[in-house]
Design a protein around this motif. Structure first.
Motif, short mmCIF file in Angstrom:
data_model
loop_
_atom_site.label_atom_id
_atom_site.label_comp_id
_atom_site.label_asym_id
_atom_site.label_seq_id
_atom_site.Cartn_x
_atom_site.Cartn_y
_atom_site.Cartn_z
N SER A 97 0.77 -1.16 0.23
CA SER A 97 0.17 0.04 -0.08
C SER A 97 1.05 1.19 0.12
CB SER A 97 -0.85 -0.13 1.03
OG SER A 97 -1.95 0.96 1.13
N ASN A 155 2.51 1.61 -3.33
CA ASN A 155 1.39 2.10 -4.42
C ASN A 155 0.79 3.46 -4.49
OD1 ASN A 155 1.73 -0.36 -5.91
ND2 ASN A 155 0.21 -1.38 -4.57
N ALA A 156 1.19 4.16 -3.22
CA ALA A 156 0.65 5.23 -2.88
C ALA A 156 1.48 6.55 -3.58
CB ALA A 156 0.31 5.54 -1.40
N ASN A 191 1.59 9.21 1.60
CA ASN A 191 1.38 8.42 2.68
C ASN A 191 1.41 9.04 4.07
OD1 ASN A 191 1.30 5.62 1.63
ND2 ASN A 191 3.46 6.04 0.90
N ASN A 249 -3.50 7.25 2.81
CA ASN A 249 -2.88 7.53 1.64
C ASN A 249 -3.78 8.10 0.53
OD1 ASN A 249 -4.34 5.47 -0.11
ND2 ASN A 249 -3.38 4.16 1.30
N SER A 252 -3.96 7.89 -3.53
CA SER A 252 -3.41 6.82 -4.43
C SER A 252 -4.10 6.73 -5.82
CB SER A 252 -3.68 5.43 -3.74
OG SER A 252 -2.75 5.02 -2.95
N ALA A 311 -5.45 1.88 -8.43
CA ALA A 311 -4.61 1.08 -7.20
C ALA A 311 -5.93 0.14 -6.77
CB ALA A 311 -4.00 1.72 -6.61
N HIS A 319 -6.90 10.64 -8.41
CA HIS A 319 -6.51 10.18 -7.32
C HIS A 319 -7.64 10.03 -6.19
CE1 HIS A 319 -2.79 11.39 -9.11
NE2 HIS A 319 -2.29 10.38 -8.48
#
Length: 182
Positions: free
Chosen positions: A50, A53-54, A57, A75, A77, A81, A99
Motif C-alpha cells: 500500500s 503504490n501510493a 502516505n 494514503n 493513491s 490502485a 486520485h
C-alpha cells in the motif's frame, strides 16, 4: 497513561510491523465471511504494498511511553490502485479525479479504546487527506464483523456505499464538500 502521537516517515514504517499484524489477527477474529482470507494478510502483504503504490502516505502511531498502542495509515493513491487481482473496491467511473484518499488501516489496542484516541487519529488522518485539493473522494474499507468500526465511521460522516467480495468488506465513502467559489 502518557500518550504521544508521532507522524512516521515511510522509511520508519518497520516499527508498525507488530501492530499491523495485530490488526490483521483482530480482523480475522471478528470476521464471519471467509475469515481465511486474512491468513495471507500481514505487514508484508498489506502495509508495504500500500505504501509503495501510493503517491502520498501518512502514518501516525500512538505510544504509551515507548510502546505503540495504536496507529492509523492513510494514503493518496491513483484510483486504479483499487482495482487489482484481489478485488475492485469501487466503480472507477464514479470517481472523477485521478486520485482518491483512503483511510486504509486503523487499530487501537483494546485496553486503549474509549479514551478518544480513535477520534483524534481519525481527525488527524482526515485533516491530512483533505489538504489535497485534487482529491474529492474518500474511502474506508471495513472488514465484515467489525460493527464497532463501521458505526464509528458512520458517526464521523461516512456512508456505506456497497459491499465487495460477497460482504467480506464494506466500502464507506465520503466526498469533499465543495464550497462557494470566491
Amino acid at each position: 497513561m502518557k500518550l504521544k502521537y508521532e507522524v512516521l516517515p515511510d522509511e520508519k514504517i518497520e516499527c508498525c510491523r507488530e501492530i499491523c499484524n495485530e490488526l490483521m489477527a483482530f480482523q480475522k477474529s471478528k470476521s464471519y465471511i471467509t475469515p481465511e482470507l486474512f491468513d495471507n494478510m500481514n505487514f508484508e502483504t498489506r502495509l508495504i504494498p500500500s505504501i509503495n503504490n501510493a503517491v502520498h502516505n501518512y502514518t501516525v502511531v500512538v505510544k504509551d511511553d515507548d510502546q505503540i498502542v495504536g496507529y492509523v495509515y492513510s494514503n493518496i493513491s491513483p484510483k486504479e490502485a483499487y482495482s487489482n487481482e484481489f478485488a475492485t473496491f469501487f466503480d472507477l467511473s464514479s470517481v472523477n479525479r485521478d486520485h482518491v484518499g483512503c483511510l486504509s488501516q486503523f487499530y487501537i489496542k483494546e485496553e486503549y479504546r474509549q479514551y478518544g484516541i480513535g477520534s483524534k487519529l481519525f481527525h488527524m488522518s482526515m485533516d491530512w487527506i483533505k489538504q489535497f485539493d485534487d482529491v474529492e473522494d474518500y474511502f474506508i474499507y471495513v472488514s465484515n464483523g467489525n460493527t464497532n468500526a463501521l458505526e464509528f465511521y458512520k458517526r464521523k460522516g461516512f456512508t456505506v456505499s456497497h459491499d465487495i467480495l460477497d460482504g467480506f468488506i464494506t466500502v464507506l465513502r465520503s466526498k469533499r464538500e465543495i464550497g462557494c467559489n470566491h
